[in-house]
Write a protein that holds these residues in place. Structure first.
Motif, short mmCIF file in Angstrom:
data_model
loop_
_atom_site.label_atom_id
_atom_site.label_comp_id
_atom_site.label_asym_id
_atom_site.label_seq_id
_atom_site.Cartn_x
_atom_site.Cartn_y
_atom_site.Cartn_z
N PRO A 88 -8.16 -8.89 2.09
CA PRO A 88 -8.32 -7.43 2.16
C PRO A 88 -9.60 -6.98 2.85
O PRO A 88 -9.77 -5.77 3.04
N TRP A 93 -7.88 4.81 1.52
CA TRP A 93 -6.67 4.11 1.13
C TRP A 93 -5.56 4.27 2.16
O TRP A 93 -4.78 3.35 2.42
N LYS A 94 -5.50 5.45 2.78
CA LYS A 94 -4.50 5.70 3.82
C LYS A 94 -4.70 4.74 4.99
O LYS A 94 -3.74 4.11 5.46
N SER A 95 -5.92 4.62 5.48
CA SER A 95 -6.19 3.71 6.58
C SER A 95 -6.05 2.25 6.16
O SER A 95 -5.60 1.41 6.94
N PHE A 96 -6.44 1.95 4.93
CA PHE A 96 -6.32 0.58 4.40
C PHE A 96 -4.87 0.11 4.48
O PHE A 96 -4.59 -0.98 4.97
N LYS A 97 -3.95 0.92 4.00
CA LYS A 97 -2.54 0.54 4.00
C LYS A 97 -1.95 0.52 5.41
O LYS A 97 -1.17 -0.37 5.75
N LEU A 98 -2.34 1.50 6.22
CA LEU A 98 -1.77 1.62 7.56
C LEU A 98 -2.13 0.44 8.45
O LEU A 98 -1.31 -0.04 9.25
N ASN A 99 -3.36 -0.06 8.32
CA ASN A 99 -3.85 -1.12 9.20
C ASN A 99 -3.94 -2.48 8.51
O ASN A 99 -4.61 -3.38 9.03
N PHE A 100 -3.30 -2.63 7.35
CA PHE A 100 -3.48 -3.85 6.55
C PHE A 100 -3.09 -5.11 7.32
O PHE A 100 -3.86 -6.09 7.34
N LYS A 101 -1.93 -5.12 7.95
CA LYS A 101 -1.46 -6.34 8.62
C LYS A 101 -2.38 -6.74 9.76
O LYS A 101 -2.82 -7.89 9.86
N SER A 151 -9.11 -4.90 6.14
CA SER A 151 -8.52 -3.58 5.88
C SER A 151 -9.54 -2.65 5.24
O SER A 151 -9.57 -1.45 5.53
N SER A 163 -5.94 -7.72 8.61
CA SER A 163 -5.98 -9.02 7.93
C SER A 163 -5.93 -10.16 8.94
O SER A 163 -6.65 -11.16 8.80
#
Length: 280
Positions: A66, A94-102, A69, A105
Motif C-alpha cells: 500500500p 482515499w479516493k486517489s488511493f483506491k483509484l491508483n492502487f494497482k 498508493s 503498487s
C-alpha cells in the motif's frame, strides 16, 4: 484583536493548513509504517549476515504494497492544498488511493527491486578488491536517476492518467524539464530521508515531528515546486461560451445603479429579438 481569530484570518488559515498536514501525514503513515519497518528488518538481516532471509523479504513485499498508493493519495491532496482548491483530506486521500492502487503498487514494487539490486551491487563492491571502480560509479549514477524518478512518479501518477511505463518515463522527462525545481525537491526529500540516519542520536527528539509532519511537510514543499511545472502539461479548461442573449443579459445585470425597469426593458428587447430571429 478579535479579527486575528476569525475563520478567514491569515492566522487561522495557516493553523488549518498545519492541521490538515498533520491529519494527512498520519493517514499516510498508517499505510507506510508496516512496510517500512519490515523492510528495515529485512535490510538489517541482509547487511549483517550477508544472506537473504526469504520470510523477511516476503513479509516486506506484502506489507509494503500500500505504500505507493498512500504516497499517491498524499500528493493528490497536497497539490489541491497548494493550489488553494477545496480539499477534503481523508476523502480525497482515499479516493486517489483506491483509484491508483494497482499502478502505484506495481511502481512501488519496481522501486523495491531496483533498490535491492543497488544494495546488492554495493555490498559486492565493498566485499571485493577486484570489483571495477567504474561499476561503483555507474551504480551511483543509476541510484541518483532512480531517486529523481521516485520524487516525481507518485505526484505524476496522482495528477495524470497513463500507463505505468509512460508514467515512469514522463516522471524522468519532467525532472529534466524542471531541473531547477528538481534540485530543490532533491534537497527537500533527501534531507527528510537523511536526517534520521545522520542524526541517529536526535531520532528520539525528532520522532514526534516525523509522526506529524515527516511525509506531508516535505511533500507540501515539493508540491509548491512541481505545481507550476504540472500546469504546463495539464489541458486548459475552456469556459463555456455564452450566447449573445446571455451576454447581453449578463451585461444588463452588471450595470451598477440600473433601475429594475431598465433591466426589464433590456431583457424584453433581447427576448423580442430572439423571437424575431425564430420567425425569420
Amino acid at each position: 484583536m478579535s479579527k486575528l481569530f476569525d475563520l478567514d484570518s491569515p492566522l487561522m488559515r495557516i493553523l488549518n493548513k498545519v492541521a490538515d498536514l498533520m491529519i494527512l501525514n498520519v493517514a499516510t503513515l498508517l499505510f507506510c509504517v508496516p512496510g517500512l519497518f519490515s523492510g528495515y528488518v529485512a535490510l538489517q538481516i541482509y547487511m549483517s549476515e550477508g544472506v537473504i532471509n526469504l520470510p523477511a523479504i516476503l513479509m516486506f513485499v506484502v506489507l509494503s504494497i500500500p505504500i505507493g498508493s498512500a504516497l499517491t493519495g498524499m500528493h493528490f491532496v497536497l497539490l489541491k492544498m497548494v493550489r488553494g482548491d477545496e480539499a477534503y483530506i481523508i476523502k480525497d486521500f482515499w479516493k486517489s488511493f483506491k483509484l491508483n492502487f494497482k499502478q502505484a503498487s506495481v511502481i512501488w514494487l519496481i522501486f523495491e527491486v531496483a533498490g535491492f539490486l543497488l544494495i546488492a551491487d554495493y555490498k559486492i563492491y565493498m566485499g571485493s578488491d577486484t570489483f571495477p571502480k567504474i561499476m561503483l560509479i555507474m551504480t551511483g549514477v543509476v541510484a541518483i536517476v532512480i531517486f529523481i524518478i521516485y520524487i516525481y512518479v507518485f505526484p505524476v501518477l496522482s495528477r495524470f492518467s497513463n500507463t505505468i511505463a509512460n508514467t515512469i518515463k514522463n516522471s524522468f522527462l519532467m525532472s529534466v524539464l524542471g531541473l531547477p525545481r528538481t534540485l530543490g525537491m532533491i534537497l527537500i526529500t533527501g534531507a527528510s530521508f537523511a536526517l534520521p540516519v545522520l542524526g541517529a542520536t536526535l531520532i528520539y527528539r525528532i520522532f514526534p515531528i516525523y509522526i506529524l509532519f515527516g511525509l506531508s511537510l516535505p511533500g507540501f514543499l515539493c508540491a509548491l515546486l512541481y505545481s507550476p511545472l504540472f500546469k504546463r502539461f495539464e489541458p486548459e479548461v475552456k469556459e463555456e461560451k455564452m450566447s449573445t442573449e446571455e451576454e447581453l443579459l449578463e451585461a444588463a445585470r452588471a450595470i451598477q445603479g440600473a433601475k429594475d425597469e431598465d433591466y426589464d426593458e433590456v431583457a424584453k428587447i433581447i427576448q423580442d429579438d430572439g423571437m424575431d430571429d425564430e420567425d425569420n
